[in-house]
Structures are given as structure tokens and as C-alpha cells.
Design a protein around this motif. Structure first.
Motif, PDB file in Angstrom:
ATOM      1  N   ILE A  51      46.434  59.745  31.650  1.00 52.50           N
ATOM      2  CA  ILE A  51      47.399  60.298  32.594  1.00 52.50           C
ATOM      3  C   ILE A  51      46.907  61.628  33.139  1.00 52.50           C
ATOM      4  O   ILE A  51      47.168  61.978  34.298  1.00 52.50           O
ATOM      5  CB  ILE A  51      48.781  60.434  31.918  1.00 52.50           C
ATOM      6  N   SER A  52      46.133  62.357  32.351  1.00 50.51           N
ATOM      7  CA  SER A  52      45.558  63.618  32.825  1.00 50.51           C
ATOM      8  C   SER A  52      44.547  63.391  33.947  1.00 50.51           C
ATOM      9  O   SER A  52      44.242  64.303  34.715  1.00 50.51           O
ATOM     10  CB  SER A  52      44.877  64.358  31.666  1.00 50.51           C
ATOM     11  N   GLN A  53      44.037  62.160  34.049  1.00 52.21           N
ATOM     12  CA  GLN A  53      43.145  61.817  35.161  1.00 52.21           C
ATOM     13  C   GLN A  53      43.949  61.534  36.424  1.00 52.21           C
ATOM     14  O   GLN A  53      43.495  61.810  37.541  1.00 52.21           O
ATOM     15  CB  GLN A  53      42.290  60.607  34.798  1.00 52.21           C
ATOM     16  N   LEU A  54      45.139  60.964  36.256  1.00 54.01           N
ATOM     17  CA  LEU A  54      45.994  60.712  37.404  1.00 54.01           C
ATOM     18  C   LEU A  54      46.439  62.030  38.043  1.00 54.01           C
ATOM     19  O   LEU A  54      46.497  62.161  39.270  1.00 54.01           O
ATOM     20  CB  LEU A  54      47.221  59.898  36.988  1.00 54.01           C
ATOM     21  N   ARG A  55      46.806  62.987  37.184  1.00 58.73           N
ATOM     22  CA  ARG A  55      47.157  64.333  37.654  1.00 58.73           C
ATOM     23  C   ARG A  55      46.659  65.337  36.627  1.00 58.73           C
ATOM     24  O   ARG A  55      47.091  65.307  35.475  1.00 58.73           O
ATOM     25  CB  ARG A  55      48.669  64.496  37.840  1.00 58.73           C
ATOM     26  N   LYS A  56      45.756  66.189  37.039  1.00 54.55           N
ATOM     27  CA  LYS A  56      45.155  67.141  36.123  1.00 54.55           C
ATOM     28  C   LYS A  56      46.222  68.054  35.515  1.00 54.55           C
ATOM     29  O   LYS A  56      47.037  68.639  36.218  1.00 54.55           O
ATOM     30  CB  LYS A  56      44.110  67.997  36.851  1.00 54.55           C
ATOM     31  N   GLY A  57      46.201  68.162  34.192  1.00 50.71           N
ATOM     32  CA  GLY A  57      47.128  69.043  33.498  1.00 50.71           C
ATOM     33  C   GLY A  57      48.537  68.495  33.381  1.00 50.71           C
ATOM     34  O   GLY A  57      49.418  69.163  32.851  1.00 50.71           O
ATOM     35  N   ALA A  58      48.758  67.261  33.853  1.00 49.74           N
ATOM     36  CA  ALA A  58      50.113  66.696  33.817  1.00 49.74           C
ATOM     37  C   ALA A  58      50.432  66.150  32.431  1.00 49.74           C
ATOM     38  O   ALA A  58      49.542  65.780  31.669  1.00 49.74           O
ATOM     39  CB  ALA A  58      50.246  65.590  34.852  1.00 49.74           C
ATOM     40  N   GLU A  59      51.721  66.118  32.119  1.00 48.88           N
ATOM     41  CA  GLU A  59      52.193  65.525  30.874  1.00 48.88           C
ATOM     42  C   GLU A  59      53.024  64.292  31.199  1.00 48.88           C
ATOM     43  O   GLU A  59      53.827  64.306  32.124  1.00 48.88           O
ATOM     44  CB  GLU A  59      53.037  66.525  30.081  1.00 48.88           C
ATOM     45  N   GLY A  60      52.825  63.247  30.427  1.00 46.52           N
ATOM     46  CA  GLY A  60      53.568  62.023  30.675  1.00 46.52           C
ATOM     47  C   GLY A  60      54.995  62.108  30.172  1.00 46.52           C
ATOM     48  O   GLY A  60      55.333  62.912  29.302  1.00 46.52           O
ATOM     49  N   SER A  61      55.848  61.279  30.737  1.00 42.35           N
ATOM     50  CA  SER A  61      57.234  61.142  30.309  1.00 42.35           C
ATOM     51  C   SER A  61      57.492  59.669  30.035  1.00 42.35           C
ATOM     52  O   SER A  61      56.968  58.795  30.747  1.00 42.35           O
ATOM     53  CB  SER A  61      58.182  61.657  31.396  1.00 42.35           C
ATOM     54  N   SER A  62      58.294  59.373  29.020  1.00 39.20           N
ATOM     55  CA  SER A  62      58.554  57.972  28.688  1.00 39.20           C
ATOM     56  C   SER A  62      59.237  57.240  29.839  1.00 39.20           C
ATOM     57  O   SER A  62      59.124  56.025  29.973  1.00 39.20           O
ATOM     58  CB  SER A  62      59.415  57.877  27.425  1.00 39.20           C
ATOM     59  N   GLY A  63      59.960  57.980  30.683  1.00 39.93           N
ATOM     60  CA  GLY A  63      60.669  57.354  31.793  1.00 39.93           C
ATOM     61  C   GLY A  63      59.825  57.118  33.027  1.00 39.93           C
ATOM     62  O   GLY A  63      60.262  56.439  33.961  1.00 39.93           O
ATOM     63  N   SER A  64      58.623  57.662  33.078  1.00 41.37           N
ATOM     64  CA  SER A  64      57.762  57.463  34.248  1.00 41.37           C
ATOM     65  C   SER A  64      57.343  56.006  34.365  1.00 41.37           C
ATOM     66  O   SER A  64      57.095  55.332  33.360  1.00 41.37           O
ATOM     67  CB  SER A  64      56.520  58.349  34.158  1.00 41.37           C
ATOM     68  N   ARG A  65      57.251  55.514  35.612  1.00 38.95           N
ATOM     69  CA  ARG A  65      56.853  54.131  35.836  1.00 38.95           C
ATOM     70  C   ARG A  65      55.584  54.095  36.679  1.00 38.95           C
ATOM     71  O   ARG A  65      55.414  54.878  37.616  1.00 38.95           O
ATOM     72  CB  ARG A  65      57.975  53.361  36.545  1.00 38.95           C
ATOM     73  N   TYR A  66      54.688  53.162  36.339  1.00 34.27           N
ATOM     74  CA  TYR A  66      53.400  53.029  37.010  1.00 34.27           C
ATOM     75  C   TYR A  66      53.281  51.616  37.562  1.00 34.27           C
ATOM     76  O   TYR A  66      53.481  50.631  36.838  1.00 34.27           O
ATOM     77  CB  TYR A  66      52.262  53.321  36.032  1.00 34.27           C
ATOM     78  N   PHE A  67      52.958  51.521  38.859  1.00 28.95           N
ATOM     79  CA  PHE A  67      52.845  50.227  39.530  1.00 28.95           C
ATOM     80  C   PHE A  67      51.446  50.059  40.103  1.00 28.95           C
ATOM     81  O   PHE A  67      50.857  51.007  40.640  1.00 28.95           O
ATOM     82  CB  PHE A  67      53.847  50.120  40.688  1.00 28.95           C
ATOM     83  N   LEU A  68      50.939  48.851  40.000  1.00 30.22           N
ATOM     84  CA  LEU A  68      49.657  48.497  40.601  1.00 30.22           C
ATOM     85  C   LEU A  68      49.909  48.002  42.014  1.00 30.22           C
ATOM     86  O   LEU A  68      50.775  47.157  42.237  1.00 30.22           O
ATOM     87  CB  LEU A  68      48.989  47.409  39.768  1.00 30.22           C
ATOM     88  N   SER A  69      49.185  48.553  42.985  1.00 29.85           N
ATOM     89  CA  SER A  69      49.364  48.119  44.373  1.00 29.85           C
ATOM     90  C   SER A  69      48.979  46.650  44.517  1.00 29.85           C
ATOM     91  O   SER A  69      48.300  46.076  43.659  1.00 29.85           O
ATOM     92  CB  SER A  69      48.515  48.972  45.315  1.00 29.85           C
ATOM     93  N   ARG A  70      49.414  46.045  45.609  1.00 29.53           N
ATOM     94  CA  ARG A  70      49.187  44.612  45.799  1.00 29.53           C
ATOM     95  C   ARG A  70      47.703  44.264  45.778  1.00 29.53           C
ATOM     96  O   ARG A  70      47.312  43.232  45.229  1.00 29.53           O
ATOM     97  CB  ARG A  70      49.824  44.158  47.121  1.00 29.53           C
ATOM     98  N   ASP A  71      46.850  45.132  46.356  1.00 22.81           N
ATOM     99  CA  ASP A  71      45.406  44.878  46.334  1.00 22.81           C
ATOM    100  C   ASP A  71      44.740  45.450  45.081  1.00 22.81           C
ATOM    101  O   ASP A  71      43.514  45.367  44.932  1.00 22.81           O
ATOM    102  CB  ASP A  71      44.736  45.436  47.592  1.00 22.81           C
ATOM    103  N   GLU A  72      45.524  46.041  44.199  1.00 16.48           N
ATOM    104  CA  GLU A  72      45.096  46.580  42.909  1.00 16.48           C
ATOM    105  C   GLU A  72      44.109  47.734  43.020  1.00 16.48           C
ATOM    106  O   GLU A  72      43.410  48.068  42.055  1.00 16.48           O
ATOM    107  CB  GLU A  72      44.541  45.465  42.007  1.00 16.48           C
ATOM    108  N   THR A  73      44.055  48.386  44.172  1.00 17.16           N
ATOM    109  CA  THR A  73      43.164  49.533  44.346  1.00 17.16           C
ATOM    110  C   THR A  73      43.849  50.852  43.998  1.00 17.16           C
ATOM    111  O   THR A  73      43.182  51.871  43.831  1.00 17.16           O
ATOM    112  CB  THR A  73      42.661  49.626  45.800  1.00 17.16           C
ATOM    113  N   SER A  74      45.185  50.841  43.876  1.00 19.35           N
ATOM    114  CA  SER A  74      45.922  52.080  43.658  1.00 19.35           C
ATOM    115  C   SER A  74      46.989  51.908  42.589  1.00 19.35           C
ATOM    116  O   SER A  74      47.431  50.785  42.310  1.00 19.35           O
ATOM    117  CB  SER A  74      46.586  52.547  44.961  1.00 19.35           C
ATOM    118  N   ILE A  75      47.404  53.021  42.002  1.00 26.35           N
ATOM    119  CA  ILE A  75      48.519  53.058  41.065  1.00 26.35           C
ATOM    120  C   ILE A  75      49.566  54.019  41.614  1.00 26.35           C
ATOM    121  O   ILE A  75      49.252  55.170  41.954  1.00 26.35           O
ATOM    122  CB  ILE A  75      48.069  53.508  39.660  1.00 26.35           C
TER     123      ILE A  75
END
Length: 296
Positions: A180-204
Motif C-alpha cells: 500500500i505504501s507503493q500505491l501512496r508513499k507514506g500512506a497507511e491502510g484502513s480496513s474499510g478501504s476498497r481496491y478495485f481492478l480496472s476492466r483492462d486490469e492496468t489500474s487499481i
């Protein structure tokens, strides 16, 4: 014995105030009230159930949701048929389950379950009379995973443990693991956060607090490019945005304009907005609603 069966039957069934039509296009909530909406006649109907986290089946005929009992101490997964009004427990033995999510083909439901001292991701096989299905062993053994979502093709799940996002095959190995630190530098995850794969699977696509160091920091919607490993904020400035849902190449999410007293008085409800995956074409879809889901 007969009297007992009748009581049990009454507890398992309830009826919803829906029209005679069998399919709806959108589902959302307000507080613990759940609504379905038909785009054809612009009709909103209310379900006679008390619950949260509603998710509309891909064919628009059923809604799975989190049912609360005994003052919220027990959470279970239930499903209401929008034609008959019949409501059933999908997993009667579970006491701490929430957040059901339909697979794109309507054959499975994944949800979060608390077992022992960890949160696990469980999957029901609805073709097998809501029997438990098999997830990758890594998910079953380790635990500590949250907020499952489906890939557009229904062959993969995205889950996270507040430190990494995992892309897993339904009956195979973990296919990718992204800090998750790669998705946003210095960020902390939350149990409520949701992650979706784009239709072409190139993005989250995901939601996260803008500044975790600031108390009550607003959340925003972000898009991470798996190729370039770059992330950018796509939700508009001045809004608190969360609960993203991906529909094709469009993101639906709940939120409100920061500082809007009319919204803040509505107990965390806000509005449902949508925008293109690049952040353009931002607009209000439904006012005073949250927990958006849709018919595929």
C-alpha cells in the motif's frame, strides 16, 4: 414442534415493498434502510428490511446485505428476493459477518467473517445451496484480510491486509501483491478501504484519507497505474469521497462537499456521485444516499 417451525419460518422471512417488476438496476441505502431503483420508470422502492452494506445481484432480482441482531452484537448475511419478498440467511451459523459482494456471474458471494482473532474472507457457492467455496489456502490460513472486491471478469478477487493489496485467483495462488505504501508513499491502510481492478486490469482504483496525520482528514479516490507505478487523485478537491464502486470505466462513490452543514447533519450519508476513471465528467447521481451497487 410444529409451532416452533412456524416461529422459525417467520423469523427467516420478511417482505419488501417493491413493485411487481422483477429486476432493478441500482441499490443503495440511507441509514439502515435499503432502496432499489429502476432506471426504466425512475422508480425508487423501499425494502422492508433493516440492514447495511446492500449489494444488488447481477441480474437485479436479489439484494444481499448485512443483517444486525441483538443491538448490533450479531451480524449475519441475508438475501432478499425482490419478486417474492422472501428473505433468507445465507450463512446461519455465522455471528460476525458483514459486507456481502456478488460475483459478476451471480454464482458466488464473498464477505468478511471474524473467526478466532482474525478477519477472514469467505465465499459462498450459490449454485451449491450457499455452500462454502474454496479460496486460495494463503487466505484461509493467514487471515487478517478485508474488503473483498471482484475483477470485472469474475476470475479474481482483490483483498488487503492494511499493508498490501493482493490479487488472487478463486481456486489458485496469489497472483500479485502490491504494498500500500507503493500505491501512496507514506500512506497507511484502513480496513474499510476498497481496491478495485480496472476492466483492462492496468489500474487499481481505491479510496484513502488525503492526510492520515490530520484528524478527520477527508478521503479521496485515487487511481494507481500498474505499469508506470504512478498514482493520482481523481476525485475533485473540496470533497470527502469514499466507498468507490467501479462500473465499466466509470467510478461511483459516496461523499459530500467538505463543510456543507446540510450534509454533515445527515449522519454520514452524503450523496452518490460518479465520474470517469480519469476524474472527468463529475456529477451527482443520487442525493442523500450511500452504499451504491448496480445490476450488471
Amino acid at each position: 414442534m410444529k409451532h416452533y417451525c412456524l416461529i422459525l419460518f417467520a423469523l427467516l422471512l420478511s417482505y419488501c415493498r417493491v413493485s411487481s417488476q422483477k429486476r432493478y438496476d441500482v441499490c443503495y441505502s440511507y441509514g439502515l434502510n435499503i432502496f432499489v431503483f429502476s432506471q426504466a420508470d425512475k422508480r425508487e422502492d423501499t425494502l422492508d428490511v433493516i440492514g447495511a452494506d446492500p449489494d444488488l445481484s447481477p441480474d437485479g432480482t436479489r439484494v444481499a446485505y448485512t443483517n444486525y441482531e441483538q443491538g448490533g452484537d450479531i451480524r449475519q448475511i441475508k438475501c432478499v428476493d425482490l419478486t417474492s419478498g422472501r428473505t433468507t440467511f445465507l450463512e446461519p451459523t455465522c455471528r460476525h459477518c458483514y459486507g456481502p459482494v456478488w460475483s459478476p456471474d451471480g454464482k458466488h458471494i464473498v464477505y468478511s467473517d471474524f473467526g478466532g482473532d482474525q478477519w477472514y474472507i469467505l465465499m459462498l457457492d450459490l449454485d451449491g445451496d450457499a455452500a462454502s467455496a474454496i479460496l486460495p489456502r494463503a487466505l484461509i490460513v493467514r487471515g487478517g484480510f478485508y474488503s473483498p472486491t471482484w475483477s470485472d471478469d469474475g476470475k479474481k478477487l482483490l483483498v488487503h491486509d492494511m499493508t498490501h493489496v493482493f490479487i488472487v485467483g478463486l481456486f489458485g495462488k496469489i497472483m500479485d501483491s502490491i504494498p500500500i505504501s507503493q500505491l501512496r508513499k507514506g500512506a497507511e491502510g484502513s480496513s474499510g478501504s476498497r481496491y478495485f481492478l480496472s476492466r483492462d486490469e492496468t489500474s487499481i482504483i481505491f479510496d484513502m484519507d488525503v492526510n492520515r496525520a490530520v484528524s478527520e482528514s477527508p478521503s479521496a479516490i485515487y487511481v494507481y497505474n500498474r505499469g508506470t507505478k504512478m498514482t493520482r487523485k481523481v476525485s475533485p478537491d473540496g470533497y470527502d469521497c469514499f466507498q468507490p464502486v467501479l462500473k465499466g470505466d466509470r467510478i461511483f462513490f459516496c461523499g459530500w462537499k467538505v463543510g456543507d452543514p446540510a450534509v454533515e447533519k445527515k449522519s454520514f450519508v452524503g450523496n452518490i456521485y460518479s465520474m470517469a476513471i480519469d476524474g472527468s465528467d463529475f456529477r451527482v447521481e443520487f442525493k442523500n444516499r450511500r452504499d451504491f451497487s448496480y445490476r450488471r
